[in-house]
Each structure stands twice: as C-alpha cells, then as structure tokens.
Design an enzyme around this catalytic site. Sequence first.
Site, mmCIF file in Angstrom:
data_model
loop_
_atom_site.group_PDB
_atom_site.id
_atom_site.type_symbol
_atom_site.label_atom_id
_atom_site.label_comp_id
_atom_site.label_asym_id
_atom_site.label_seq_id
_atom_site.Cartn_x
_atom_site.Cartn_y
_atom_site.Cartn_z
ATOM 1 N N THR A 1 0.820 -1.206 0.000
ATOM 2 C CA THR A 1 0.000 0.000 0.000
ATOM 3 C C THR A 1 0.856 1.260 0.000
ATOM 4 O O THR A 1 1.897 1.305 0.659
ATOM 5 C CB THR A 1 -0.872 0.024 1.267
ATOM 6 O OG1 THR A 1 -1.398 -1.281 1.469
ATOM 7 C CG2 THR A 1 -2.007 1.006 1.125
ATOM 8 N N GLU B 1 -6.663 -6.367 3.565
ATOM 9 C CA GLU B 1 -6.903 -7.480 2.627
ATOM 10 C C GLU B 1 -8.117 -7.233 1.746
ATOM 11 O O GLU B 1 -8.845 -8.167 1.400
ATOM 12 C CB GLU B 1 -7.066 -8.800 3.390
ATOM 13 C CG GLU B 1 -5.857 -9.195 4.217
ATOM 14 C CD GLU B 1 -4.546 -9.059 3.465
ATOM 15 O OE1 GLU B 1 -4.492 -9.412 2.272
ATOM 16 O OE2 GLU B 1 -3.585 -8.544 4.073
ATOM 17 N N GLY C 1 2.999 -3.176 8.435
ATOM 18 C CA GLY C 1 3.311 -3.556 9.809
ATOM 19 C C GLY C 1 4.775 -3.922 9.953
ATOM 20 O O GLY C 1 5.345 -4.565 9.065
#
Lengths: 661, 661
Positions: free
Chosen positions: B138, B420, B177
């Site tokens: 992203t 997701e 993350g």
Amino acid sequence: MDDIARERANSKLNTVEITNLLFGGEFIVQRMGEIRGMITSDPALQMRGYEFLDREDKYDRSVKLSTYLLKTKLSELGINHYLEKVQFFRESLGTVPPFDFTERIFYNTVNGQGTQEQKDKWLPLAGSGKILTCYAQTELGHGTFVRGLETTATYDSTTQEFIIHSPTLTSTKWWSGCLGIAATHGIVVARLITNGEDKGTHNFIVQLRSMENHEPLKGVIIGDIGPKFGFVEKDNGYARFDHFRIPRDNLLMRFARVDPDGTYTRRLSSKLGYGSMVQLRAFITFNTFEALARGTTIAIRYSVVRRQTQNRPGALETQLLDYTNQQFILIPLLATTYALYFVARRIIALLGETQAQLEQDNLTLLPEMHASSAGLKAVSTTAVSQGIEACRIACGGHGYSQSSGFPELYSNISASMTYEGDNNILLLQTARYLLKMVNELSHNPNHPLSDNVKYLTDNNCIHRPYSLIFTSSQQQLSLYRGMVRASVHRAHARVLDGEKRGLDTFDAWNQAAPELIQCAEAHTYYVIAKSFIESLEMSGVTNMCFENQRIMKKLSDIFSLHYMLQKSGVFIESGVIHGSDLVELREVLVSLFAEIRTEAVSLVDAFNYPDFVLRSVLGRKDGDVYRAMWDWVQDNPRNKHPDGVHPVYHKYVKQLLASKL
Amino acid sequence: MDDIARERANSKLNTVEITNLLFGGEFIVQRMGEIRGMITSDPALQMRGYEFLDREDKYDRSVKLSTYLLKTKLSELGINHYLEKVQFFRESLGTVPPFDFTERIFYNTVNGQGTQEQKDKWLPLAGSGKILTCYAQTELGHGTFVRGLETTATYDSTTQEFIIHSPTLTSTKWWSGCLGIAATHGIVVARLITNGEDKGTHNFIVQLRSMENHEPLKGVIIGDIGPKFGFVEKDNGYARFDHFRIPRDNLLMRFARVDPDGTYTRRLSSKLGYGSMVQLRAFITFNTFEALARGTTIAIRYSVVRRQTQNRPGALETQLLDYTNQQFILIPLLATTYALYFVARRIIALLGETQAQLEQDNLTLLPEMHASSAGLKAVSTTAVSQGIEACRIACGGHGYSQSSGFPELYSNISASMTYEGDNNILLLQTARYLLKMVNELSHNPNHPLSDNVKYLTDNNCIHRPYSLIFTSSQQQLSLYRGMVRASVHRAHARVLDGEKRGLDTFDAWNQAAPELIQCAEAHTYYVIAKSFIESLEMSGVTNMCFENQRIMKKLSDIFSLHYMLQKSGVFIESGVIHGSDLVELREVLVSLFAEIRTEAVSLVDAFNYPDFVLRSVLGRKDGDVYRAMWDWVQDNPRNKHPDGVHPVYHKYVKQLLASKL
C-alpha cells in the site's frame, strides 16, 4: 484547479445562507468566528502533537488550559455568555473539559431541585469554579434502575446530620465524571432513611475533598476508574463512603424535606425533577447532529480527493464519491445530519414549553416530551454512532489512523448510546407511551392526541396509495403513518396475546420486546421525517434561495426513502408498499444521490468547521490530505530517535538478530 | 449457588464435546491447555496492569517478551509446531507480535512467488527471526487498486541492479506492519521497468536497515505512521526510496524473470500468485470466529451476572439475559459465532484443494475460491465487527471501560473490514462472479456450476412454499436459494437496463452497485447458512450427544431465520415469503431464543477461553465481576499518588480554587 476546488466551483448552493440557518443567524455565526479567531491566535491553545500524548499528558494539558481559560482568558476576552463559554472550552481544549463546567449537572440539579436558599448558597460557587463538582448517581452494580441504588443517607436527629454510607461493594459510586481527581463536591444520590423508614433515593450535596489540600475527606474513598473506550483522559471516578456525615440542609429540599426531628415531608411530585433529565436528552440530539456533521465533513471531503481505480483507459482514477456504493453510505448520512438538526431544534423548543410548565408545577406536556426525547435520544445516538463508524470505514485504511479524527470522534460519541439511559430501555419507554395511547383510545375514541401520534386515528394512511409517488412528501408521511400505526398495533396485539396465553404483565411485555422496540423506533423515525418535511415550509428555509430549498427537499426525500428501503420489510408487512415497489424505490434513491453528489462538498462546508476544530488530516478544507498526513507523522515522537534507531533495538532486538536460533 | 454456577448446573450440554469439535480434537485441546499452563506459570508473562501502559511502554513490553520467547522460551518448552507458536505468541503477548512472525506475509510471498534458489536463501532467515521482515504494498495514495502503485524498480543492466524509487509523495509506502521500527528487510511491491518498458507491479526483496546498527540504509527513509484506532503500539510504518539499488536477483522470479541484459520474460500466469491472497482471506474468516467467540463469551457471562430492574414485587432484579431484547442481540450473535466456525472450516478445506491445484499450475478452482473467500471475508468481518460492538453496548456502561476487553477487541477487529481488500469492493468481486455465471448460462444452459451457485438453475425454489415451516432446514435453504437467485437476477437486470439506457460498461455497473452488493451479501449468507446446515449431518456433529446436536440445530435455525428477519424486505421482494409471514417468523425466533437462553453460558464456555486470555473483568468465568473491577482499578497509576492528591492539583487546580473570579 484541484479536485475539491472544482467541487466548490460546480456547486450552485449558497453555503453562507445554510450556515446562518444552522447556527442561528449571521450575528451568531460571526461571533463563533471571532471566538475561533481568539483561539487560533493564542499560542497557548495550539493542538499540534495532541494525538501523540498519552493519557496523563492529555489530562495535564486539559487541566492546565482549563485553569488558564477560567482564570484569565474568559474575562480578558469578554466571553460571558454560557454558549460562548461552551464553544470556547470545547474548541480550545479539543476534548471534554476536565472540570464539571460545561456539563454542570451539579449546577442544574441544585437549580432544579434545591430550595431558593440552597440555590443562593451553592450556585455561585459551582458556576464560578470556586468549587469543582460532579454528579454521582450510578453505582458499580446499579445503572438504569435508579430504585435499585444501595447508598444510604441515614438521618441522625441528635446531630442533625445525614450519614452517607456504602453498605456493599456494588454500592460503590462508579463512572461519575470529575469524581476521580478533580471534584471537591458532588451530588450523591442515596436512599434517604429517617426514623427507620426508607424514603427512596434523594439528592444530597456532599463535600468530597478538603478545600485546603484537596485530600479526600476522612470517610470518603475516591479513585479514577481507569482508561475507557473514549474520553480517555477524563477522570471518571468511583467513591465509597464510610459513615460519612453531612449537614441536614445538604439534602436538596424542593420536593421533599426532613425536619430537624427527622420528620419527612414530600412536598411536590418528584416528576417535576424530570426537567433536567429530559433537557439532557434533548441536547444530546443536538450533539449528535454536530458529531455527524463532523463525520460527514471528513468523509465527503476525503471522498472527492481520494481517487481509486482507473475505470476507463487513459482516464484518471475515479473519485470515491463517484462510486454509487460510496454515495449509498455517505449521502443518506448527510441527509440524516440535516434531519437531526431540524428535529433537535423542535425538541429543544418543546423542552422550553415543558420546562415553563414545570416551573408552574404543571405536568401536562411531560409525557409527550418524555416519550419524544427518550426515542430521539435512542435513535439519534445509535444512528450517529453507526453513521460515524460508516464514515470512517468509507475512508478506507486512512480512516483507521488517529490522524483522521475518526477514532476519537467515534469512541466519544458511542458513549452516548449508554449514558442518560440505555437506548433499548428508552425505546421501551417510548413504546409504553404509544401503547398507553392505544389503550386510552380503546376506552375513549376522542381521547386528545398530541400531533405526533395522531396517526393512531388516521384511517387515510393504512393502504398503499393507488399511484405511488415516492418523491411526494405528503405520500412519504402517509406511508410512514400507516407503517407506524400498524407497528404499534402489532406490538399491542403481541402483548395482549401474551396475556391471553396466561403470562403475567412483565412476561407478556417482555416477550413482545422485538415488536415494542420496532414500533418505538418506527415512531421516532416518523417524528424526524415529519419535522424535516414540515421545516421545509418554515421561514428559515423558505427565505433561502431557490437552489438551497430545492436541495433541502432532496435531502428530506433521501432521509424518508432511505429508511424506507432499510426497513422495507416493515413497510411491506404494514401494507403501505409492496415488494414490487422496491425496484423503483432504489432507482429513485440512486437518482437522488446523483443530484446531491454535486452539492455534497458545499453541504458539508455549510457545517462551518475550520481545520483546527475538525483535527482531521482527511477532512482538510483545502483537500491537501497527503501532505497533511506526512506533516502529521513528523510530529510522532517515535520518529525522533537519533539515527532513526528506536531504543528497543539496543535493549532487545540487537541480541535477537545476533543470536543463533 | 451464585447466578453463573446455577446457569451451568441447569445446562444439559456436554461442553467438552463441543470444545473438542471446535478446536480439532481432544489431543489438540489438551495441548492448548498445556501451552496456557506454560504461560500462566511464567512470571515474566503476566499481563497485570497492561491496560494502563501507554503506547511506548506497550511496545517495549511486546518487543521484550517476543525476544525472550524467540530466543529462549520456545526451544526451552519444545514449542516447534507453527500453530503452537502462533498460540503461544498471541496469548502470552496479549497483542499482535511486534515482529512479522505470526503474520509472516514476507515468508509466504517468497514461498509462493520465489524460485527454489530464492526460497533456499531467504526462508530460513525469515522463518528464524535472523532478519525481521515486512510487506510493503500500500502507498499513501494507493490502496485497493494495485495497478495504481507508483513506486518504481528500474533495471540497470550495467550494474545488474534494480533502482527502487519513490517518485511522488503519494508513492510513499504506508501502513506496512513492522516497517516503522523493527523490520530489517521487506517485500516492496513496485513497477518493474526494464529497457524503458513498464511491466507492471512485481515483488522485490529490499533490505531496509543495517544489520550492524539497525540504521535505515542510505536512500531509505523510514518512520512510524502514528497511533491508530487499534493495534495501538504496533509499528505500522512508511518508507520512501531515493534511487535505492538492490541486486537483480532480489526480484521474486517464479512468475517473471529479468535476465542480466534486462530481457523480461513472463513465465506463468501471475494468477498463480493469488494463492497467498485467498489464503489470508480464508484465515480471516476463522479469526472472525475467534473474535466473536470472545465477544459473546464476555457479553453472555456478564448478562447472567448483571441484574437490572425489579419486575415483580419482592423478587430479585431480572438477569439481563432474561430480557427478550437482550436475547435478540446476543443469541443471534452466538449462532453467528458457530456459523462462522463451520464455514471457516469449509473454506480452509477448499483452500487446501485450490492450493494443491495451483502447485500444479492449475487454475480450475480459483474463481470459485476467489469469489467465496472475498464474499466471506467481507460478510464475516462486517458481521463480527458490528457484533462485537453490539456485545459491548449490550453490557451497558461497564462495556465502555477498557477493563471489559471490548474496546481493544473491537478496535482491533474493525481493521479487518479494510485490510486485505475493502469489503464493498470484495462484494462487488463476488457479484461479478455471480453475474458471470448468469451470462454463461444464458449462452449455455448446461454450463457446469459449483455447488454454491446451483440455485441459478433450480426452479423449485422461486415461490413461497404452500405450507411454510420456518424450522425446516430444507425449507430454509429453499427460501434462501429463491431469494439469492432473484437478487442475482435483479442485479443482472439492473446492469443490462443501464446499458440499454446507453451507459458505458463502468457506468452501467456502477449505478447497479446497490443491487450488486445486495446479491453478493445474500449469496454469502446463503453459503454460510448452507454450510451450517450441511455440517449438522457430518460426523463431527453427529458423533455428539443428542442434546448437543439438538442445540446445534437450534443455532442453525436461529442463524438462518434471524438474517431472514433482518432482510425480510429482500425475501419478500423475491417472492419466497409474504409480509404476513413475519409475525410467525418473529414468534419462532423468540421461542428459539428461550430454548438457547438456558444453554447460553455452556455454549460460550465451550469456546474455552481462560480469564487470562479474555482479559475481561466482565467475562470472568467465575462471574465475580464487581470484585474484579475493583481490583483492576487498584492497579491504576492515577490512584497511587501520595495522600490521594493528583499532581495537577499542585500545578494548577490549587491556584484556580484560590482565585477570585
């Protein structure tokens, strides 16, 4: 021209006109602007970096600023009017004030339930911040059911004192705002016991902390109940009392008095005390309008700036708001925001009349006011909490960042679903009122009905119109009346059926809860839709330019029709529309969305929130969201470690990477 | 006997049998218990006081413990199996691990898309924690639409390197993350450019930080994106690349390769890479089961302990769970929890077959798997997020305290609605598959259909049965088939209608979004209801005692019928039930609730969460919630200041109280 500027250029609305309508006229809007100017021009009141503070730092900041505001700023700036103080506090602190100042439940309770003598003594202290107050009703084991409270206030005529005591763990006072750290005094709700008789719950003024050193007084155990979903830094607290003595005249005595010898006299119906309760609920509806106005402002501005998926070769990616599914989420919420504004104005007006009556010990308007404010509180807080969450999710991943403003906005507003009465229980109270009307009518067909329930005797609304025109406001109201009427009768029939089957009163009522809650919700949506439609005829709206009026009508249609689609099963079950009508209903809505789409940015601009109030990188007025996100994370303390290496590396990670596994 | 003990005494269920069913048999359940024993017996792993830590302290704690677990604990305790590691990490940390260990998207991507050579090199490093990894796809300006990613990887044949570069602000990698602080290496998704041609997005392994001192490498700018709604301490990060060079063979080359001279060759359909994506979505459905199991455990246990309102003179106050409106919220959610369990098992099984095929470069099962996993991910994450929030609100004020566990549970799970794949977009993908089947059938009536969409050719389901029996599973399925079939055809007709009216492909599709999303959701609920009903016939269930089977059937009925009531408009519009059937439908549901009511505590006990895993004062197994709340707040640092006076008093409040206003 960038995306958001183009949206504004293409709008035909007169935004200023709408802003003046929403906030009470040009003068007030201008004054709001002045106050915002005072805040932004004061270096002490800058919010930069706020989201990165932990609980204690946020609390320290809000106490520091509140003290600064109360001691110097307000007088220095000549802010005296209550609403101006409220605005100044909320917008400069960016959170709920640490002292019971703008909530002032203590103040309102003394004002509503104290004698003149008690008001003269306590109101100046509470209003000026010379004492810091709280309102302690809820107990660890007891919430909505006030009669279940356990704290006792036993009168001792030998000393003319009440002995406040917490007999059990579950009687510990819990949740009271400001009780944890700040409050010096509180209203404590306790069972009045005199001459061995329990007279039920009454309100007592109790000093909690020393005015010398702020230590809890002997016999009072106080603490903070810890972090919550929202209002993170606020010192909601607990209190236990160990035979703690207070003077006799700390009992609020407007409705009941205890004489020095302990004789108890009830003076007036305690229902007269409901004024402050219905007042709170009425203003909650206005607060939900403001909260959803913030949420839709953020989501709609971001949805014209954010582009996603190239749907035509060579074209730009599509603006989120051009997706029908995005419109289907955000535009009904925009309509709901306006609907809540108009109904909040109405309920506050009705509140005025009701309170004027209560001043005259007159209870005529109270039942209708109670039913309406209960239903509206339940419906508006639920709709707005879910609506703000829908706005957040509609902003995708970035809505999940605290920089969007949504996490704080949602976690704060969602508390309103619980405080001032659990929403399900409030809806059941509204249902009780509706079924009471049905019973009255069964005994007397001419029983006088308030305007909001006249549908119970309206026979012109029970069948589907021969030619159905969804965009006709009159037909919308007729469809709603028929639907609500049928829902109320279904609930009534269900209760009667239970009684026929031999259930006792409670069981018969309890097993009908789904129908009861449904009819109360339906009734309340009808009240909101009705007030929106009727407001279109009122001067505030009819004075506006044609385009503004045209769009207000479209928003009203969307509010009425969207709920109809969401609850289509109920409308069909009630016989006012058919399953075969839904295809057209969806088409009408989708075409209405397309019309509002082009005015959406102007409609949220009209809410008039400057960036420093919204505190959302996604909701920026200039649409420069990515730059704003980048700037925001630069204030992140985590990004300020030397060489870009976080302390955990030296403490733990280094050895992990070095180790043989 | 106290309330919760009485609930268990009155239950007829064999809870152990159900636990073994849910978690894969006696042996595994026993092993889960052993692992929990290891955690609770280790003083280093106690959670007490955790909720009072701020962001940095929580992060420090989780890094410290993860290091401890990885370095010593796992081997010492002989925990080698992947699922055992996952359980050990989650339950001992009480949060998502700070390193990409249990998520291991990096690992799965290399495993699925790397050559054998690349796997041999990178998997041992990533699997052992000798490098710390992340997955960076992203970008600040680009999420769901992968083709829109801007980061470039330009091949330089002179040095045989790729040059990773962030050309714009919006191309900044965002949200990944572990990227913010911990990760040393990441998969970076970037546009591969070679010999001047843009070959679209590919996956590259990029070292981000020095293995010597953990500093970001020159040309890599890394930071933490700041606090979020949930996963507060997790180091989701951003990264910008300034002409950063990596070796040619850091391109994952299973599907496409670049030769030293820059020649680009696509080897296999990149669709074969979808395996890891559908895998993630399939496991998300299982995660939603676990999350809702926690939520219902807390809410149902509290609802039998909490009493509210004395409804009969002299009687105790009523347990919350005895209120029909409380049952109407919690019992359908309990049924949904079990429904999600059974469908998750199914989708994971289907996943196994699909991946086995993909290993053989076979794509046959992929479309069905893709459509099912997309719809299930969307429906389950939305239903569970809203369900957990409903559980929290059903617990009243105490649900709002962080001591309830709900704030963290909700804010974490709600992220799954976005990650997701955005849920609306996933539903539109499922709808695309359904309409594709309709088109196939219009060309060839004998087109082979997967079992889940056979309703498209089933003519026995389109009318309301002459005698409607809501509790007949077969009739439920028939009603669902008729409803979904009609919904799919409505959506199809709406798209065709748009094209007839001259809209281009995108516009015609876009204006049909409400119908498309509705039919995809309806299809997915059908798939869940069907898998629940079919599971009742499978050995896992039929081996259980009669009472367990009887209750499972009731839960299956409740799941099917509750959605039918919620979406009654759609079922009526589709002609499979009438408005006049709803009275009975509500009655049937209310009586089913009453039957489940007495087994509710056992049904959540079966989820087998010990108190230290739930970390909820309201969800305690022994029901001693008020004592637990009291104990919890005693750990509150705010309550540990000398003399019970908070520092803000001396800093600010003292002068405020002293001041003349």
